[in-house]
Design a protein around this motif. Structure first.
Motif, PDB file in Angstrom:
ATOM      1  N   GLY A  79       0.804  -1.202  -0.137  1.00 40.01           N
ATOM      2  CA  GLY A  79      -0.029  -0.122   0.048  1.00 40.01           C
ATOM      3  C   GLY A  79       0.783   1.384  -0.074  1.00 40.01           C
ATOM      4  O   GLY A  79       0.465   2.370  -0.523  1.00 40.01           O
ATOM      5  N   VAL A  80       1.959   1.208   0.758  1.00 38.34           N
ATOM      6  CA  VAL A  80       2.780   2.339   0.746  1.00 38.34           C
ATOM      7  C   VAL A  80       3.764   2.269  -0.568  1.00 38.34           C
ATOM      8  O   VAL A  80       3.890   3.298  -1.362  1.00 38.34           O
ATOM      9  CB  VAL A  80       3.992   2.242   2.015  1.00 38.34           C
ATOM     10  N   ALA A  81       4.195   0.984  -0.993  1.00 39.04           N
ATOM     11  CA  ALA A  81       5.015   0.824  -2.304  1.00 39.04           C
ATOM     12  C   ALA A  81       4.450   1.520  -3.494  1.00 39.04           C
ATOM     13  O   ALA A  81       4.835   2.210  -4.337  1.00 39.04           O
ATOM     14  CB  ALA A  81       5.543  -0.427  -2.240  1.00 39.04           C
ATOM     15  N   LEU A  82       3.106   1.022  -3.512  1.00 34.09           N
ATOM     16  CA  LEU A  82       2.329   1.855  -4.485  1.00 34.09           C
ATOM     17  C   LEU A  82       1.662   3.219  -4.521  1.00 34.09           C
ATOM     18  O   LEU A  82       0.798   3.456  -5.395  1.00 34.09           O
ATOM     19  CB  LEU A  82       1.133   0.603  -4.886  1.00 34.09           C
ATOM     20  N   LEU A  83       2.164   3.572  -3.323  1.00 36.80           N
ATOM     21  CA  LEU A  83       1.700   5.040  -3.143  1.00 36.80           C
ATOM     22  C   LEU A  83       0.205   5.368  -2.953  1.00 36.80           C
ATOM     23  O   LEU A  83      -0.302   6.372  -3.549  1.00 36.80           O
ATOM     24  CB  LEU A  83       2.171   5.853  -4.362  1.00 36.80           C
ATOM     25  N   ILE A  84      -0.349   4.314  -2.360  1.00 38.31           N
ATOM     26  CA  ILE A  84      -1.989   4.459  -2.064  1.00 38.31           C
ATOM     27  C   ILE A  84      -2.172   4.946  -0.857  1.00 38.31           C
ATOM     28  O   ILE A  84      -3.035   5.804  -0.592  1.00 38.31           O
ATOM     29  CB  ILE A  84      -2.606   3.110  -2.249  1.00 38.31           C
ATOM     30  N   VAL A  85      -1.164   4.456   0.073  1.00 34.70           N
ATOM     31  CA  VAL A  85      -1.544   5.125   1.354  1.00 34.70           C
ATOM     32  C   VAL A  85      -1.278   6.282   1.931  1.00 34.70           C
ATOM     33  O   VAL A  85      -2.144   7.089   2.373  1.00 34.70           O
ATOM     34  CB  VAL A  85      -0.587   4.086   2.672  1.00 34.70           C
ATOM     35  N   PRO A  86      -0.237   7.061   1.360  1.00 34.26           N
ATOM     36  CA  PRO A  86       0.182   8.591   1.737  1.00 34.26           C
ATOM     37  C   PRO A  86      -1.043   9.530   1.216  1.00 34.26           C
ATOM     38  O   PRO A  86      -1.342  10.268   1.782  1.00 34.26           O
ATOM     39  CB  PRO A  86       1.415   8.973   0.994  1.00 34.26           C
ATOM     40  N   PRO A  87      -1.402   9.450  -0.117  1.00 29.19           N
ATOM     41  CA  PRO A  87      -2.745  10.240  -0.484  1.00 29.19           C
ATOM     42  C   PRO A  87      -3.807   9.839   0.371  1.00 29.19           C
ATOM     43  O   PRO A  87      -4.431  10.943   0.503  1.00 29.19           O
ATOM     44  CB  PRO A  87      -2.927   9.827  -1.885  1.00 29.19           C
ATOM     45  N   LEU A  88      -4.137   8.747   0.741  1.00 29.46           N
ATOM     46  CA  LEU A  88      -5.106   8.424   1.766  1.00 29.46           C
ATOM     47  C   LEU A  88      -5.078   9.055   2.890  1.00 29.46           C
ATOM     48  O   LEU A  88      -6.260   9.734   3.576  1.00 29.46           O
ATOM     49  CB  LEU A  88      -5.470   6.995   1.951  1.00 29.46           C
TER      50      LEU A  88
END
Lengths: 376, 53
Positions: A79-88
């Motif tokens: 989730g972090v590696a695919l850059l999904i977590v920071p925008p959420l």
């Protein structure tokens, strides 16, 4: 019979993680336990450190494979590696944040850029220590004092440094009430710290609704590399300010934020294995992060002093250090330092302007950095 | 021209980034300074918004 028994025990031992346990793992388990202790006993960012500390402990117990491909923590990391977590996370932050103080004092937003000198001091320092330019850029962004942005830029520039950079960024953010005041006091006089600023104007609902829409357009137009973060920040803020979708605003600010925090902390902690973390580079990154915070605070205060001179004594220089981002910790530090000097100096609303501008300052610096290094 | 991976490159990237950040944040400040003009378009009432859902 006894030899057979010992043989069976050996087979059993080889099937556990005990055989692969190293001293490094033991040290890192200790680090994880200390993080949990700091969270529980000292109340240092408990929402972050409990999860990070626990995952750090588990990541250093060989055998379970939780952090290996197929393991649960590995998917959290994706989730972090695919850059999904920071925008959420930014979605939740946007839903919790009132940008009114920033809109009300547009001339103070320049402090959001001024307080980012630390980014570049750390970047140059990292280069001098032998890091690659991409690694130095990721290390420098610690000075932006913005956790999700530090993670986002690091994943783009130097993903192998994620554990060190995220731990340094979040640790220093938690320690800002200790790091910033000495620098602020050193660079200001008692008289300057007691300046009472004019009350900011009231911002209308229309302005608050227009703000996220306009910023989303500007960022997507000029800064595509960091658009996912700021777009989500602005979406969350629009949920909040339009007053019509309060259920969505509350979900983003509470449930989504909480779930994403669990995933993020587990992901960061799970990368803290001994092999990767116990290196000289980690110490260098931690030291550079501290330098970045000190220089960022100092440059913000100096810029606010310049503004104070230009405006004929209307700006309390303590608001400058809030430009470093880390909402709302830095603004609270400015307020606390001021109120200790004079209980009548209420700086919190004034400091929130540069503080919020600091979020954009970090995003802009990160966006320019990514663009200059050719990262999309 | 790609930026070289050496100290000069680090200094160059830092200088460009720092100056550009000022310019862009300053630009956002200018736009925000014009925000009160929006209020000439009309007024959005909080209570009306809250009641309309």
């Amino acid at each position: 019979m006894f030899a057979q028994f010992l043989g069976l025990l050996n087979v059993l031992k080889d099937q556990t993680g005990l055989a692969q346990m190293t001293w490094g793992n033991v040290v890192m388990i200790g680090v994880g336990v200390i993080m949990i202790y700091l969270a529980l006993a000292k109340k240092y960012e408990p929402f972050l450190l409990v999860g990070i500390g626990f995952a750090c402990v588990v990541a250093n117990v060989p055998g379970s494979g939780l952090t290996q491909p197929g393991g649960l923590f590995h998917y959290a990391y994706q989730g972090v590696a695919l850059l999904i977590v920071p925008p959420l996370i930014f979605l939740g932050v946007g839903a919790m944040t009132d940008f009114g103080p920033m809109i009300a004092s547009p001339w103070l937003v320049i402090l959001g850029a001024a307080a980012h000198l630390g980014i570049f001091v750390a970047l140059i320092g990292a280069k001098l220590l032998g890091f690659s330019l991409a690694e130095a850029g990721a290390i420098g962004i610690i000075g932006g004092a913005d956790g999700p942005m530090a993670i986002f830029v690091t994943m783009k520039l130097a993903p192998h440094l994620l554990p060190q950079i995220s731990v340094a960024a979040y640790s220093y953010m938690a320690l800002m009430p200790l790091i910033q005041p000495p620098v602020m006091k050193l660079l200001t006089t008692k008289q300057e710290r007691q300046i009472i600023m004019e009350k900011p104007r009231q911002v209308s609902r229309l302005e608050k609704i227009a703000f996220p829409v306009l910023i989303a357009v500007i960022v997507n137009l000029f800064f595509p590399p960091i658009a996912p973060l700021i777009t989500m920040l602005m979406l969350g803020n629009l949920f909040r300010e339009c007053l019509l979708v309060d259920r969505l605003a509350q979900t983003a600010a509470n449930e989504v934020m909480n779930i994403i925090t669990i995933i993020l902390t587990v992901a960061i902690g799970s990368t803290m294995n001994a092999e990767q973390f116990l290196t000289v580079k980690t110490l260098e990154i931690v030291a550079l992060g501290l330098v970045a915070f000190i220089f960022g605070t100092a440059s913000g205060v100096v810029a606010a002093k310049v503004m104070n001179v230009i405006t004929g004594g209307k700006v309390n220089p303590l608001v400058g250090s809030a430009g470093i981002a880390s909402v709302p910790i830095a603004a609270r530090v400015s307020h606390m330092v001021a109120i200790r000097e004079n209980p009548q100096v209420y700086l919190i609303m004034h400091a929130m302007g540069p503080n919020l501008a600091g979020v954009f300052g970090t995003a802009i610096s990160g966006g320019i950095l990514l663009a200059l290094l050719g990262v999309k | 021209m790609p930026i070289q991976d050496n100290l000069n490159g680090a200094l160059l990237i830092s200088a460009i980034d720092f100056v550009l950040s000022f310019v862009i944040i300053g630009g956002i400040g200018v736009v925000l300074a014009l925000f009160p003009l929006l209020n000439r378009l009309g007024k959005v009432d909080d209570e009306t918004l809250k009641k309309s859902h």
